[in-house]
Design a protein around this motif. Structure first.
Motif, mmCIF file in Angstrom:
data_model
loop_
_atom_site.group_PDB
_atom_site.id
_atom_site.type_symbol
_atom_site.label_atom_id
_atom_site.label_comp_id
_atom_site.label_asym_id
_atom_site.label_seq_id
_atom_site.Cartn_x
_atom_site.Cartn_y
_atom_site.Cartn_z
ATOM 1 N N VAL A 174 9.724 11.333 9.792
ATOM 2 C CA VAL A 174 9.651 10.686 11.113
ATOM 3 C C VAL A 174 10.973 9.996 11.427
ATOM 4 N N ALA A 175 11.544 9.290 10.448
ATOM 5 C CA ALA A 175 12.824 8.602 10.657
ATOM 6 C C ALA A 175 13.931 9.587 10.983
ATOM 7 N N GLU A 176 13.860 10.789 10.418
ATOM 8 C CA GLU A 176 14.862 11.809 10.700
ATOM 9 C C GLU A 176 14.829 12.212 12.177
ATOM 10 N N ARG A 177 13.666 12.094 12.807
ATOM 11 C CA ARG A 177 13.503 12.499 14.214
ATOM 12 C C ARG A 177 13.737 11.356 15.195
ATOM 13 N N ILE A 178 13.204 10.176 14.879
ATOM 14 C CA ILE A 178 13.244 9.094 15.878
ATOM 15 C C ILE A 178 14.175 7.953 15.482
ATOM 16 N N GLY A 179 14.681 7.952 14.247
ATOM 17 C CA GLY A 179 15.579 6.900 13.802
ATOM 18 C C GLY A 179 14.890 5.886 12.912
ATOM 19 N N VAL A 180 15.633 5.359 11.958
ATOM 20 C CA VAL A 180 15.065 4.447 10.985
ATOM 21 C C VAL A 180 14.679 3.112 11.609
ATOM 22 N N ARG A 181 15.321 2.721 12.688
ATOM 23 C CA ARG A 181 14.975 1.446 13.331
ATOM 24 C C ARG A 181 13.484 1.384 13.664
ATOM 25 N N TRP A 182 12.947 2.483 14.182
ATOM 26 C CA TRP A 182 11.554 2.476 14.626
ATOM 27 C C TRP A 182 10.590 2.505 13.458
ATOM 28 N N THR A 183 10.908 3.240 12.411
ATOM 29 C CA THR A 183 10.001 3.247 11.263
ATOM 30 C C THR A 183 10.012 1.901 10.543
ATOM 31 N N VAL A 184 11.144 1.202 10.558
ATOM 32 C CA VAL A 184 11.216 -0.115 9.925
ATOM 33 C C VAL A 184 10.396 -1.133 10.719
ATOM 34 N N MET A 185 10.521 -1.130 12.032
ATOM 35 C CA MET A 185 9.729 -2.068 12.842
ATOM 36 C C MET A 185 8.239 -1.797 12.695
ATOM 37 N N PHE A 186 7.865 -0.526 12.747
ATOM 38 C CA PHE A 186 6.462 -0.166 12.558
ATOM 39 C C PHE A 186 5.993 -0.572 11.170
ATOM 40 N N GLY A 187 6.850 -0.349 10.167
ATOM 41 C CA GLY A 187 6.494 -0.715 8.801
ATOM 42 C C GLY A 187 6.255 -2.200 8.629
ATOM 43 N N ALA A 188 7.057 -3.024 9.302
ATOM 44 C CA ALA A 188 6.863 -4.475 9.212
ATOM 45 C C ALA A 188 5.494 -4.884 9.750
ATOM 46 N N LEU A 189 5.103 -4.281 10.859
ATOM 47 C CA LEU A 189 3.789 -4.571 11.435
ATOM 48 C C LEU A 189 2.671 -4.125 10.488
ATOM 49 N N MET A 190 2.855 -2.968 9.859
ATOM 50 C CA MET A 190 1.824 -2.442 8.971
ATOM 51 C C MET A 190 1.694 -3.274 7.687
ATOM 52 N N ILE A 191 2.805 -3.807 7.186
ATOM 53 C CA ILE A 191 2.726 -4.675 6.001
ATOM 54 C C ILE A 191 1.890 -5.909 6.320
ATOM 55 N N ALA A 192 2.143 -6.513 7.471
ATOM 56 C CA ALA A 192 1.365 -7.688 7.873
ATOM 57 C C ALA A 192 -0.109 -7.332 8.033
ATOM 58 N N ALA A 193 -0.375 -6.182 8.652
ATOM 59 C CA ALA A 193 -1.764 -5.757 8.844
ATOM 60 C C ALA A 193 -2.433 -5.458 7.505
ATOM 61 N N GLY A 194 -1.683 -4.829 6.586
ATOM 62 C CA GLY A 194 -2.248 -4.511 5.283
ATOM 63 C C GLY A 194 -2.587 -5.751 4.471
ATOM 64 N N LEU A 195 -1.717 -6.744 4.520
ATOM 65 C CA LEU A 195 -2.006 -7.987 3.815
ATOM 66 C C LEU A 195 -3.222 -8.685 4.414
ATOM 67 N N ALA A 196 -3.324 -8.649 5.740
ATOM 68 C CA ALA A 196 -4.478 -9.271 6.388
ATOM 69 C C ALA A 196 -5.775 -8.571 5.989
ATOM 70 N N LEU A 197 -5.762 -7.223 5.982
ATOM 71 C CA LEU A 197 -6.965 -6.481 5.600
ATOM 72 C C LEU A 197 -7.327 -6.737 4.141
ATOM 73 N N SER A 198 -6.336 -6.910 3.289
ATOM 74 C CA SER A 198 -6.583 -7.112 1.863
ATOM 75 C C SER A 198 -7.348 -8.388 1.566
ATOM 76 N N THR A 199 -7.344 -9.315 2.494
ATOM 77 C CA THR A 199 -8.029 -10.594 2.276
ATOM 78 C C THR A 199 -9.499 -10.553 2.705
ATOM 79 N N GLY A 200 -9.976 -9.387 3.141
ATOM 80 C CA GLY A 200 -11.304 -9.313 3.746
ATOM 81 C C GLY A 200 -12.465 -9.613 2.836
ATOM 82 N N GLY A 201 -12.284 -9.459 1.520
ATOM 83 C CA GLY A 201 -13.367 -9.774 0.599
ATOM 84 C C GLY A 201 -13.935 -8.570 -0.118
ATOM 85 N N ALA A 202 -13.977 -7.417 0.546
ATOM 86 C CA ALA A 202 -14.509 -6.206 -0.075
ATOM 87 C C ALA A 202 -13.401 -5.501 -0.859
ATOM 88 N N THR A 203 -13.785 -4.841 -1.929
ATOM 89 C CA THR A 203 -12.795 -4.139 -2.748
ATOM 90 C C THR A 203 -12.114 -3.033 -1.947
#
Length: 399
Positions: free
Chosen positions: A67-96
């Motif tokens: 994807v970065a090869e097509r649209i540029g690394v800037r966009w995958t990095v910004m999207f990745g930052a949002l996903m890390i925050a979302a992943g950490l939030a989901l990880s706190t939900g309580g279920a395995t």
């Protein structure tokens, strides 16, 4: 030939380092809180969250690299930052399943996967003379994270719990990384390839089919990363078993990774002069010696010393592998070879951390796990030594 390296090249590499140091901080929360999370998962230290994160961002690197090869690394990095925050939030939900999905898919596959492998390809295109040093610098991001964040996380977890620590850190990481990506991550300069070799494949590499050589390198890195992961994933828990207080265990992990960060620049300097494969061989020899020492050391001072030695040994191995890929294969194949290779590296890290937990759960102590790591490291040395000898005596041929 005029070099493409400028001051901007090092600015971009430095920004990539900062972003990776922030992004790789997220998985360390799970490692520092291993015993607390394991207590909520049946008490087993083979808890899969950390292993799934490694596999997630390894596999994600292949997809997000394309994807970065097509649209540029800037966009995958910004999207990745949002996903890390979302992943950490989901990880706190309580279920395995929320912990596993948050770590593997959101934080791993889309989050770090959108940064780590794409950055290796992206930054390598800003350099032609000191590429080994630049790759060593950005690959230090994960170890800078390990040097900085575990003591901080240990204190925050003790005060607020591991769930709130994940939420706070996810928000902080997102607020910092997105503006950095917008401000600094622009298109790299074109790489002037001799003879128009972009897009051409090698019919033979060191006298063997190119993909066979790549397969050997990928297998080698799996066996290399199995022992590499064991102290990183289990050192705080090992210290706790030996009666060493938690803050000292976290500090020991910081010493290991801080030594890795500092020495990695030295390994980059070496790689620029002797090549990637020879640097891998040297680093792997250092690593097996330190891994053996972990089996023989039980006191706190000894463990601090061995941790520092281990950090010195493994520090330069992965960027040297990436440099070897750029040396052995055409630049036009980097966008898929490097992420695929890093998937194998991440799989080895996942396997090593998980295997150490399984062996601990079976035997009740860590020595068998470290012995398995030494054996895996020996297999790695055999493969890499074979490749070094082939590189010395057998040429490559373009298709």
């Amino acid at each position: 030939m005029q070099s493409i390296e400028t001051k901007s090249s090092w600015v971009v590499a430095s920004v990539a380092l900062v972003i990776l140091a922030l992004s790789f901080g997220a998985p360390w929360i799970t490692i520092v809180a291993l015993k607390l999370i394991a207590a909520e998962s049946g008490g087993l230290r083979s808890v899969l969250a950390s292993a799934l994160a490694w596999i997630g961002y390894g596999a994600g690197g292949i997809v997000m690299g394309a994807v970065a090869e097509r649209i540029g690394v800037r966009w995958t990095v910004m999207f990745g930052a949002l996903m890390i925050a979302a992943g950490l939030a989901l990880s706190t939900g309580g279920a395995t399943w929320q912990l596993y999905l948050g770590q593997a898919l959101l934080m791993g596959f889309f989050g770090i996967g959108g940064m780590n492998a794409p950055f290796y390809v992206y930054v390598s295109r800003w350099f032609d003379r000191r590429r080994g040093s630049a790759l060593a610098l950005i690959s230090s991001g994960s170890y800078m994270a390990g040097a900085i964040w575990p003591p901080i996380f240990e204190r925050v977890i003790a005060h607020a719990g591991w769930r709130h620590t994940m939420l706070y850190y996810g928000l902080f990481e997102m607020i910092v990384v997105v503006p950095l990506a917008v401000a600094f991550l622009r298109a790299p300069p074109e790489l002037p390839l001799p003879g128009g070799s972009l897009g051409r494949s090698y019919v033979a590499v060191m006298g063997w089919p190119a993909n066979f050589v790549f397969g050997l390198m990928s297998a080698a890195v799996i066996f290399c990363c199995i022992p590499m992961a064991m102290p990183q994933a289990h050192l705080p828990a090992l210290c706790s078993d030996l009666g060493i207080i938690a803050s000292h265990g976290a500090a020991m992990l910081s010493v290991l990774l801080g030594t890795a960060f500092i020495s990695r620049q030295f390994w980059g300097f070496i790689a620029d002069r002797i090549g990637g494969l020879k640097t891998v061989l040297l680093g792997s020899a250092f690593q097996i010696a330190a891994m053996t020492a972990f089996m023989l050391t039980q006191d706190e001072v000894g463990l601090f010393t061995v941790s520092a030695a281990f950090g010195l040994g493994f520090a330069g191995i992965i960027p040297a592998y990436v440099l070897a890929i750029r040396e052995l294969f055409p630049a036009g194949e980097a966008y898929w070879r490097i992420p695929t290779f890093l998937l194998c590296s991440g799989s080895g890290m996942a396997l090593g951390g998980w295997l150490a937990g399984v062996l601990y759960d079976y035997f009740g102590f860590y020595a068998p796990a470290f012995a398995a790591g030494v054996l895996a490291n020996a297999v790695n040395l055999l493969i890499v030594d074979t490749l070094v000898l082939r590189r010395k005596y057998v040429p490559m041929r373009l298709a």
